[in-house]
Design a protein around this motif. Sequence first.
Motif, PDB file in Angstrom:
ATOM      1  N   GLY A 150       0.812  -1.205   0.000  1.00  0.00           N
ATOM      2  CA  GLY A 150       0.000   0.000   0.000  1.00  0.00           C
ATOM      3  C   GLY A 150       0.848   1.260   0.000  1.00  0.00           C
ATOM      4  O   GLY A 150       0.516   2.250  -0.681  1.00  0.00           O
ATOM      5  N   VAL A 151       1.958   1.267   0.763  1.00  0.00           N
ATOM      6  CA  VAL A 151       2.865   2.421   0.770  1.00  0.00           C
ATOM      7  C   VAL A 151       3.473   2.630  -0.608  1.00  0.00           C
ATOM      8  O   VAL A 151       3.553   3.767  -1.107  1.00  0.00           O
ATOM      9  CB  VAL A 151       3.978   2.209   1.829  1.00  0.00           C
ATOM     10  N   ILE A 152       3.895   1.549  -1.235  1.00  0.00           N
ATOM     11  CA  ILE A 152       4.508   1.644  -2.563  1.00  0.00           C
ATOM     12  C   ILE A 152       3.496   2.178  -3.577  1.00  0.00           C
ATOM     13  O   ILE A 152       3.819   3.050  -4.409  1.00  0.00           O
ATOM     14  CB  ILE A 152       5.054   0.268  -2.981  1.00  0.00           C
ATOM     15  N   ARG A 153       2.266   1.691  -3.525  1.00  0.00           N
ATOM     16  CA  ARG A 153       1.218   2.187  -4.430  1.00  0.00           C
ATOM     17  C   ARG A 153       0.935   3.661  -4.178  1.00  0.00           C
ATOM     18  O   ARG A 153       0.709   4.438  -5.110  1.00  0.00           O
ATOM     19  CB  ARG A 153      -0.072   1.398  -4.235  1.00  0.00           C
ATOM     20  N   LEU A 154       0.927   4.037  -2.913  1.00  0.00           N
ATOM     21  CA  LEU A 154       0.647   5.435  -2.559  1.00  0.00           C
ATOM     22  C   LEU A 154       1.685   6.365  -3.186  1.00  0.00           C
ATOM     23  O   LEU A 154       1.337   7.420  -3.730  1.00  0.00           O
ATOM     24  CB  LEU A 154       0.645   5.555  -1.031  1.00  0.00           C
ATOM     25  N   ILE A 155       2.960   5.974  -3.126  1.00  0.00           N
ATOM     26  CA  ILE A 155       4.025   6.824  -3.666  1.00  0.00           C
ATOM     27  C   ILE A 155       4.058   6.757  -5.190  1.00  0.00           C
ATOM     28  O   ILE A 155       4.224   7.786  -5.869  1.00  0.00           O
ATOM     29  CB  ILE A 155       5.378   6.415  -3.072  1.00  0.00           C
ATOM     30  N   ASP A 156       3.869   5.546  -5.743  1.00  0.00           N
ATOM     31  CA  ASP A 156       4.000   5.373  -7.189  1.00  0.00           C
ATOM     32  C   ASP A 156       2.792   5.891  -7.966  1.00  0.00           C
ATOM     33  O   ASP A 156       2.934   6.439  -9.073  1.00  0.00           O
ATOM     34  CB  ASP A 156       4.222   3.897  -7.528  1.00  0.00           C
ATOM     35  N   THR A 157       1.589   5.708  -7.420  1.00  0.00           N
ATOM     36  CA  THR A 157       0.373   6.040  -8.176  1.00  0.00           C
ATOM     37  C   THR A 157      -0.500   7.092  -7.493  1.00  0.00           C
ATOM     38  O   THR A 157      -1.439   7.595  -8.112  1.00  0.00           O
ATOM     39  CB  THR A 157      -0.488   4.779  -8.384  1.00  0.00           C
ATOM     40  N   GLY A 158      -0.215   7.387  -6.236  1.00  0.00           N
ATOM     41  CA  GLY A 158      -1.044   8.353  -5.520  1.00  0.00           C
ATOM     42  C   GLY A 158      -2.308   7.761  -4.925  1.00  0.00           C
ATOM     43  O   GLY A 158      -3.103   8.467  -4.302  1.00  0.00           O
ATOM     44  N   ALA A 203       7.147  14.826  -4.213  1.00  0.00           N
ATOM     45  CA  ALA A 203       7.523  14.352  -2.876  1.00  0.00           C
ATOM     46  C   ALA A 203       6.576  14.903  -1.820  1.00  0.00           C
ATOM     47  O   ALA A 203       6.130  14.182  -0.917  1.00  0.00           O
ATOM     48  CB  ALA A 203       8.962  14.756  -2.570  1.00  0.00           C
ATOM     49  N   VAL A 204       6.240  16.183  -1.921  1.00  0.00           N
ATOM     50  CA  VAL A 204       5.324  16.803  -0.965  1.00  0.00           C
ATOM     51  C   VAL A 204       3.943  16.163  -1.061  1.00  0.00           C
ATOM     52  O   VAL A 204       3.283  15.893  -0.045  1.00  0.00           O
ATOM     53  CB  VAL A 204       5.246  18.322  -1.199  1.00  0.00           C
ATOM     54  N   ALA A 205       3.498  15.894  -2.299  1.00  0.00           N
ATOM     55  CA  ALA A 205       2.188  15.272  -2.499  1.00  0.00           C
ATOM     56  C   ALA A 205       2.154  13.873  -1.882  1.00  0.00           C
ATOM     57  O   ALA A 205       1.166  13.487  -1.235  1.00  0.00           O
ATOM     58  CB  ALA A 205       1.866  15.205  -3.992  1.00  0.00           C
ATOM     59  N   SER A 206       3.230  13.105  -2.055  1.00  0.00           N
ATOM     60  CA  SER A 206       3.286  11.756  -1.476  1.00  0.00           C
ATOM     61  C   SER A 206       3.287  11.809   0.045  1.00  0.00           C
ATOM     62  O   SER A 206       2.610  11.007   0.706  1.00  0.00           O
ATOM     63  CB  SER A 206       4.541  11.029  -1.968  1.00  0.00           C
ATOM     64  N   ARG A 208       2.009  14.167   1.866  1.00  0.00           N
ATOM     65  CA  ARG A 208       0.672  14.569   2.301  1.00  0.00           C
ATOM     66  C   ARG A 208      -0.283  13.378   2.275  1.00  0.00           C
ATOM     67  O   ARG A 208      -1.059  13.179   3.210  1.00  0.00           O
ATOM     68  CB  ARG A 208       0.162  15.692   1.408  1.00  0.00           C
ATOM     69  N   ARG A 209      -0.209  12.588   1.211  1.00  0.00           N
ATOM     70  CA  ARG A 209      -1.089  11.414   1.120  1.00  0.00           C
ATOM     71  C   ARG A 209      -0.788  10.400   2.219  1.00  0.00           C
ATOM     72  O   ARG A 209      -1.691   9.772   2.766  1.00  0.00           O
ATOM     73  CB  ARG A 209      -0.928  10.754  -0.255  1.00  0.00           C
TER      74      ARG A 209
END
Length: 849
Positions: A150-158, A203-206, A208-209
Amino acid sequence: MSGYFMYRQMAPFGSSTLLTVDLGQQYVDFFAYFRHTLLAHPSGFFYTFQKALGGEMFGVWTYYLLSPFNLILLLFSDHNLPTAIFWLTVLKYGAAGLSFAWLLLKTKVQKHLPVLAFSTSYALMGWMIANQLNLMWLDAIIILPLIIWGVIRLIDTGKIRTYVGWLAALLIINYYMAFMVCLFTGLFFIWYWLSNSADFKAAVASLRRFVIGSLLAAGIAAITLLPTWYSLSISKTQYTQTDWSFKFEYFPPKMLAKFFLGSFNFNQMPKGTPNLFIGSLMVLGALFFFLQRNRKPLTRWVGLAITAILALSLCFEPLDLLWHGLQFPIWYPYRFSFVVSFWLVWLAANALQPEFVPKLWQLGAVTGICAVVVAYVWLNLKQFSFLDQSQMLIGTLLLVAATCLIALPDKRPWFYQLAFVCFVIIEMSSNAATSLNRISYVTEPEYQNYQRVLATQSNRVTSADHGWYRMTPTFMRTKNDPLSGQFNGGSVFSSTLEKSMPTFMGDVGEPDGDGFVTYTNGTLLTDSLLNMRYIMNQQTTGGELSNPDINSVSTRADLVDYKPIRKDGLITTYRNPYALPVGFLANSQILSLENTTKDPTQYQANLWAALTGNARDRHLFSAQNFDRVVFDNVRQQTKLTGAILQKTNLIKPGNITFYFTPKTNDAFYLTLGSNLIDSNVSISLNGRPLAQYPTYRNTIVVNIADHQKGQQVKLQLHLKKSTLWLQNFTLYQLNNQQFKAGQQKLAAHPMTVTHHSQSRITGKIKVNQASATLMTTIPYAKGWHVTVDGKTVQPKRVAGIFTALKLGRGTHTIRFSYWPPLLNLGILISVLSLMICSAYIYWHRRHQA
């Protein structure tokens, strides 16, 4: 693992079981309670009187019982719970490997056959082998790879759905292990975030998510987290560690020995070093990761920093304390070390790609590191009780073989991949077998025979008497017998036991500890006060236990004051005619009672006097002298209580024998300080071993005579060491007639229970005076909501544990109902968080579209 368990003849494939240590002494009874609650008695979900004298159960569910795998238990009877536990264990091993394999495949870090190698190493890591008995923790091992995905998906795809969903699930299933996973997830996020952020804006967007996702997961889990927080605030957090120092807990290189095959034994359970075994290939792969120059320097350096933090956490006290929620664990140290194993296997999976062929300098560096480790462990082998020379030799050979396997230039052929997988399976299986062969287990007949006796005896009482009462056996398999036997008792072993319970039980002379109490040392007074209406007693013959599967832990000569109502073979059930109801009118002095004594008999008398309002009752117990004392190879003492006995000849046995002849038919009790435990002294009464729970931390009360006027009583102490402190060793006589007079006074104004369940009690009581105090032995808790004639009233805490009410003249209907504190707020936050999460996901999809 199934094959190994079948070889060890674990049920259902033989007469052995997986029950050992806490799994056999605690969890199996919680599993029985789980079945009873879901299948027959749902009122016990939030509260039950089967937990000591009564206690909330929300903390028990969220720590021990919310794994979805536990639904398997519903398919088995109490009698066959060992078989259910076998399937639970095997399925959780398999699910752990499957989830890690899923992570590797979804991230494309590995593919084809090698996936089996890395997932096997993860599923059979040393932590898993050492902690397979702690079934409630294993869900964290299963869900951790899914959270990382889930962390990897969050960073890779938002996309945050996977991360939020699995983190919320783990927070609900087991908050304790989830806390450790949250700390590690934060470290993993930093590593992957810094390694894969394209630019500052991304990076900031990731970030924040990640923060939003973490908060939403916690919000969704609020339905369990908030009530659990309250549960912990009155139990486990009362023991939060405040005394710690900046120090290493052991010489850090000692943890390196845990990377060798079979590096676990029973002695590692209470106090040992971290369980880190992951197999030779994984260790080498993790080392090669930091030597691969084709990776970004930032990726390697941040990874190295995280590895250093994890390694430091395994030996540096403040960090160790942090990972455990500011509480040093009792048994099973370094419980978070599974995240270290995950991290190392993950690095190895990233490093050992099919195209990777180590260069000579890389091989030299890794070989040099391994040589230093092997040399250190070999030279200090005597310090490691779990290792021997043969294990060291095998471990070294495995490292050499693994190095050769990695050094081969062509890793794409199927036979190489098959050899890679087989190597891991053989090594990990060998470690599991070597480690688990050192652990002993309860046999199925031992469990089933006792469970059958307990269930039969308790059912015969509860099916004949449907009123509200407590009962207790004088024998025990575990402190959670009331939960498995389905009766209101006085004993329990639970990490979420309210602190007020062991405090009270210790004050009245019962064995207690941080997380357990046992009602094994009742007196006529405590039996009466606590409504112990029935006592089940095992008869003994010739000083030996009549049934080897039934362990007597209580000596109750005063049972002669009770009426035997049933005898089934070796078990006799007695009815206590002096048992008070759950509620009765008492003197208002009870509202201001404070414990000002460390003498349990005096505290019992003070409590009784406050209830009756009779000052004479403060002297219910009177100290008595022994008629004669004989010293055998022990230096003679004139004053016994508090004396330190010393052997004359250290080689020969040392005994001291006490004689007294009661001049009345009153009950006589002996107090024993916490130093007079089984490891220091063995005690016999009239030539038979004194049945007693073996450990206690406060002074206990033991009944040694009743209705024995004119009959000599012989008490003998056998020293097990060269000296013995007779701590609080005093003989007391109870004034039976005065006790009975007080009991009749209190029983004259009972609250008649008209309806009861585990979380609700309704009763009626008549008050003749203008103002009265209703005393109940319902443990005080904020979750109890009390109404008198339909109007809500505020109950009062008395004696530090019980609930009392002030009543006016008239006939009143009293209703007690339990609802967990903060549950309503938790439900509200969870619903709002789900709505916000759904809206966020919907908005994100629309924004992407």
